[in-house]
Design an enzyme around this catalytic site. Structure first.
Site, mmCIF file in Angstrom:
data_model
loop_
_atom_site.group_PDB
_atom_site.id
_atom_site.type_symbol
_atom_site.label_atom_id
_atom_site.label_comp_id
_atom_site.label_asym_id
_atom_site.label_seq_id
_atom_site.Cartn_x
_atom_site.Cartn_y
_atom_site.Cartn_z
ATOM 1 N N ASN A 146 -4.565 5.329 -2.273
ATOM 2 C CA ASN A 146 -5.828 5.925 -1.850
ATOM 3 C C ASN A 146 -6.150 7.146 -2.704
ATOM 4 O O ASN A 146 -5.259 7.920 -3.055
ATOM 5 C CB ASN A 146 -5.738 6.347 -0.382
ATOM 6 C CG ASN A 146 -5.620 5.161 0.552
ATOM 7 O OD1 ASN A 146 -6.619 4.597 0.990
ATOM 8 N ND2 ASN A 146 -4.392 4.774 0.863
ATOM 9 N N GLU A 195 -7.985 2.476 -3.747
ATOM 10 C CA GLU A 195 -8.758 2.285 -2.524
ATOM 11 C C GLU A 195 -9.670 3.489 -2.315
ATOM 12 O O GLU A 195 -9.234 4.636 -2.379
ATOM 13 C CB GLU A 195 -7.835 2.114 -1.312
ATOM 14 C CG GLU A 195 -6.960 0.871 -1.382
ATOM 15 C CD GLU A 195 -6.117 0.702 -0.125
ATOM 16 O OE1 GLU A 195 -6.219 1.573 0.761
ATOM 17 O OE2 GLU A 195 -5.375 -0.289 -0.047
ATOM 18 N N ASP A 243 -11.970 0.659 1.321
ATOM 19 C CA ASP A 243 -11.129 0.870 2.500
ATOM 20 C C ASP A 243 -11.987 1.181 3.720
ATOM 21 O O ASP A 243 -13.130 1.633 3.604
ATOM 22 C CB ASP A 243 -10.155 2.020 2.229
ATOM 23 C CG ASP A 243 -8.983 2.018 3.194
ATOM 24 O OD1 ASP A 243 -8.844 1.057 3.963
ATOM 25 O OD2 ASP A 243 -8.216 2.995 3.168
ATOM 26 N N GLU A 261 0.855 -1.187 0.000
ATOM 27 C CA GLU A 261 0.000 0.000 0.000
ATOM 28 C C GLU A 261 0.886 1.231 0.000
ATOM 29 O O GLU A 261 1.810 1.335 0.812
ATOM 30 C CB GLU A 261 -0.931 0.038 1.209
ATOM 31 C CG GLU A 261 -1.830 1.286 1.189
ATOM 32 C CD GLU A 261 -2.754 1.382 2.387
ATOM 33 O OE1 GLU A 261 -3.551 2.340 2.436
ATOM 34 O OE2 GLU A 261 -2.684 0.516 3.282
ATOM 35 N N GLU A 319 -6.168 -4.615 8.193
ATOM 36 C CA GLU A 319 -5.181 -3.591 8.525
ATOM 37 C C GLU A 319 -4.918 -3.594 10.032
ATOM 38 O O GLU A 319 -5.783 -3.960 10.826
ATOM 39 C CB GLU A 319 -5.682 -2.204 8.113
ATOM 40 C CG GLU A 319 -5.885 -2.032 6.624
ATOM 41 C CD GLU A 319 -6.366 -0.632 6.286
ATOM 42 O OE1 GLU A 319 -5.640 0.078 5.565
ATOM 43 O OE2 GLU A 319 -7.469 -0.255 6.740
#
Length: 846
Positions: free
Chosen positions: A663, A695, A725, A605, A782
């Site tokens: 993101n 995301e 997310d 990520e 996460e």
């Protein structure tokens, strides 16, 4: 606020000097007037009819002086000035002082002045008349001698007029200063123009009046015509000023009047605070009506105007007599509440306003709800001037709206538009505009195996030059720095090939804590570059136990001035800033995502990091919050997409096949440009679309589902994966999981962190995993930070884990070094280990 005229009272603590000044002026007036008044006793019978006519008109006109409309009534026009100044020019000082004293007594009684104020006014006029008379005595003799007006008479009259005005206005200004301290000059300056217009016109009429009296006493009443013109001019001027301070629809004071009121009250409350008075707080309440736009749209502006008038009446009924209600425009109102002891009194006043607006307003038989949100700012706690109090009350009002509340008090943490944040936003724009993504041009360099444009060589961090020696980039988008010329100028070193057994030994040593500690004890930390494929990398700077610290990695990777650098003991220290005012540098960190069942690294990520030269590492949440409120978000998204896609191309050329997730904000999804931008970058760098994943959060999904769905669908058609997310923290419907082209859901860390100790969190996580699995979606957890959580996720059927248990976020070059040391560990193979890993050390990584 309806209060008594402030000139009728003296603030505590100032009465001594002020009344001393009043007494001194009275004494001076008595000294200069005593002789002429005594001598006047023998002259009464000699004074002509013209004098008695002027005296009668002076007293009669002052019985009804013109007071300008307004709350304070700070300045009145006394027509007696014209007649007494004419008497001074025609018959001397004694008769003028006598008539002026009678006129002042009559006007003081009519206006309700305090006795000391009436006495001071009589004394100030006596001193002004004495100064004017002294100037006339400097002339050649009697004025208007022989019925003719000579040029010397004109000069004497002009000098006397100036002397009268200067002495009179100077005495009044001095009295104001003694009573109100620092506030004297604004009031004196603002009133000067009005006094020059009104009083100056009266004084200049006096010579005309004297000339008429010399001809015939019957002509004296005719002066009332120009006197009425002066009176009317003063009234129109005052009414025009009043209209400038009043809202024409509701009749309430407007923003300009509010500013004047708050400025005056701030000074008054400052005096109270200096004296230690308990009621030294001033509250500014800002009210914004709810759903007023709906009334205008549905029923028309005429009904909306009537509603505002009704609301104004209710507000006036809900406040005390000392409060001021103002309309700022639209559906915004402000209330000034003086003399409070604490914030609770301000809340109580706000609650009364809310209660007054709770009942619907009936208009044309239709009940209309007119609730609102009120923000409170308190002087001096939340500001010491109008601008600050107004801004903070506005922040509190919007805070109340966001919390669906009716009343909120200003809190600094709710102020998202502070000067500090504006400065941060400006620095963010600078660093983005000066970075590689802000410059045009294509990257020139070596082509990788998949066609990606690469630099001729990847830099070794030990050879990096100082930041102030870095040349300007010419369009390259790599975070490793520099354009092609930089690399052509550098001396290329032959890459040292290491034996496969040596490399394997080093990887095993890094993965096994026992072997690593033995190696450290015998030979110190492993150093030197690693070779992966055809590229050379330098291992990350480590601490004494070989762990890569977050700050040390950031310092080495950014090379920004003022960064935190590693010391010999593994701690960090601040480096001097070699470029004053430099906004720092934005870099991308990457956190590995591990397949739980196999222990393999399946992706990373991309996480944004900004090390500011003064603030250090800026919190990513604050960074995004600041950027999302402006067009800077577009620049930031472009930088992130460019950096991540180019990094994927570099890894591919180095033989690493990783999927990267990034993101995007709700602003990016609303514009619809994100899909085109990603498609362009994937094509430019030759990166397959399936290597990138976007995301989105549930909050972004709910903000505008239609536009968000259009952007997501376009990305899906390109071949880019879509992940939801922070799953479980928003308010999205399960319909979204069925309708959206999702490939992955990410369980929020707030649930994962507590699942090992909280059965409820564990149950929620298992339910999410089962639901996503039933829909054929991959599940990423996460915030995995310990082995127990790792095992529980494996038992629940979670696909991928991400967290400090495996690795912290790190720069791209350190990630490659970490991958070379990483040994996959499956939950079934880790039975011999138990307990959480030490801080900064991972059980599954070195």
């Amino acid at each position: 606020m309806e209060t008594g005229d402030p000139r009728n009272s003296v603030p505590p603590g100032r009465s001594g000097p002020f009344f001393g000044f009043v007494g001194a002026i009275g004494l001076v007036a008595l000294v200069v007037s005593a002789g002429p008044l005594v001598a006047l006793a023998d002259r009464w019978s000699e004074l002509p009819a013209a004098f008695w006519t002027m005296a009668a008109l002076a007293v009669a006109c002052d019985a009804r002086p013109f007071v300008p409309p307004g709350r304070r009534q700070t300045s009145a026009v006394f027509p007696s000035t014209c007649f007494t100044f004419a008497i001074l020019l025609g018959w001397g000082f004694g008769p003028a002082v006598a008539v002026q004293a009678v006129a002042v007594a009559v006007s003081g009684w009519r206006l309700g002045y305090a006795p000391w104020r009436t006495g001071f006014n009589a004394a100030q006029y006596a001193c002004a008349l004495a100064a004017a008379y002294a100037v006339t005595r400097l002339g050649p003799g009697e004025l208007f001698d022989g019925g003719r007006l000579h040029w010397t008479d004109v000069a004497a009259v002009g000098g006397a007029t100036v002397a009268w005005f200067v002495v009179n206005y100077g005495l009044v200004s001095s009295a104001v200063r003694l009573r109100f301290g620092d506030r004297w000059w604004p009031s004196v300056r603002s009133g000067l123009a009005y006094e020059l217009l009104a009083t100056g016109s009266l004084l200049l009429l006096a010579p005309v009046l004297v000339a008429a009296a010399r001809a015939s006493a019957a002509l004296i009443p005719l002066v009332l015509v120009p006197l009425f013109a002066v009176y009317r001019m003063a009234r129109l001027s005052a009414e025009r000023e009043q209209l400038a301070d009043v809202d024409p629809l509701t009749g309430l004071p407007n923003r300009k009047a509010l500013l004047t009121e708050v400025a005056e009250q701030v000074h008054l409350h400052g005096d109270r605070a200096a004296r230690g008075a308990p009621d030294a707080h001033l509250a500014l309440l800002l009210l914004d009506l709810d759903r007023f736009k709906h009334v205008n749209d549905a029923l028309g502006h005429a009904v909306g105007d009537r509603l505002l008038v009704e609301v104004s009446a209710r507000l006036m009924g809900a406040v005390d007599g000392g409060d001021m209600v103002a309309r700022l425009g639209g559906d915004e109102f402000a209330i000034v509440v003086p003399r409070l002891t604490d914030i609770d009194e301000a809340r109580e006043r706000a609650d009364r306003v809310v209660a007054a607006l709770a009942e619907p307003v009936p208009l044309d038989g239709l009940p209309l709800d007119v609730g609102g949100a009120i923000g409170i700012a308190l002087y001096p706690d939340h500001g010491e001037d109008f601008a600050t109090l107004m801004r903070h009350a506005d922040v509190a009002m919007y805070d109340a709206k966001h919390r669906n509340d009716t009343v909120a008090v200003y809190a600094p943490e709710s102020d998202h538009n502070s000067a500090e944040r504006l400065s941060l936003l400006a620095d963010l724009r600078r660093v983005l505009e000066s970075g590689p993504s802000a410059q045009g041009g294509e990257t020139v360099g070596v082509r990788g195996g998949d066609g990606a444009a690469l630099q001729p060589a990847l830099p070794v961090r030990a050879d990096r030059p100082a930041r102030n020696q870095r040349p300007a980039r010419d369009g390259g988008r790599g975070r490793s720095g520099g354009g092609p010329n930089r690399w052509l100028r550098r001396r290329r070193n032959r890459v040292e090939e290491r034996h496969d057994d040596d490399l394997i030994e080093r990887i095993l040593t890094g993965a096994d804590p026992i072997r690593r500690r033995a190696a450290h004890a015998g030979a110190g930390p492993v150093a030197g570059p690693l070779v992966v494929g055809d590229a050379e990398f330098t291992p990350a700077t480590g601490t004494a136990d070989g762990d890569v610290t977050h700050d040390a990695v950031a310092a080495v990777s950014t090379g920004a001035p003022g960064v935190i650098g590693p010391t010999a003991d593994g701690s960090t220290r601040a480096e001097p800033d070699d470029q004053a005012g430099h906004p720092g540098e934005i870099t991308m960190y990457y956190q590995p995502q591990i397949a739980i069942a196999t222990g393999e690294v399946v992706g990373v990520e991309a996480l944004l990091r900004w090390r500011h030269p003064r603030r250090g590492m800026v919190d990513p949440g604050e960074l995004i919050q600041v950027a999302e409120q402006s067009a800077v978000m577009r620049l930031l998204t472009r930088r992130v997409v460019d950096d991540v896609v180019e990094q994927l191309a570099k890894w591919s050329a180095a033989g690493l096949t990783l999927r990267a997730a990034l993101n995007v904000s709700v602003r990016d999804l609303h514009t619809g440009e994100i899909a085109d931008q990603i498609a362009d970058r994937l094509t430019r760098y030759g990166v397959p679309p399936e290597r990138l994943q976007v995301e989105i959060t549930e909050g972004a999904l709910m903000a505008d589902p239609r536009r968000v769905l259009a952007s997501i669908t376009q990305l899906h058609r390109i071949g880019v994966g879509i992940a939801l997310d922070d799953f479980g923290t928003g308010y999205s419907s399960l319909q979204h999981l069925r309708r959206l082209p999702l490939s992955e859901v990410k369980v929020d860390r707030s649930f994962v962190l507590g699942m090992a100790d909280d059965p409820d969190d564990a149950a929620i996580v298992r339910s999410m995993i089962e639901l996503a699995g039933a829909l054929g979606l991959r599940v990423v957890a996460e915030g995995v930070e310990d082995e127990r959580t790792w095992r529980m996720l494996h038992a629940a059927g979670c696909d991928v884990a991400q967290g400090w248990f495996h690795a912290r976020p790190m720069p791209a070059e350190d990630l490659v070094a970490w991958l070379s040391r990483y040994r996959p560990v499956r939950p079934a193979e880790a039975g011999s280990r138990s307990g959480p890993a030490p801080e900064g050390e991972s059980k599954a990584s070195s």
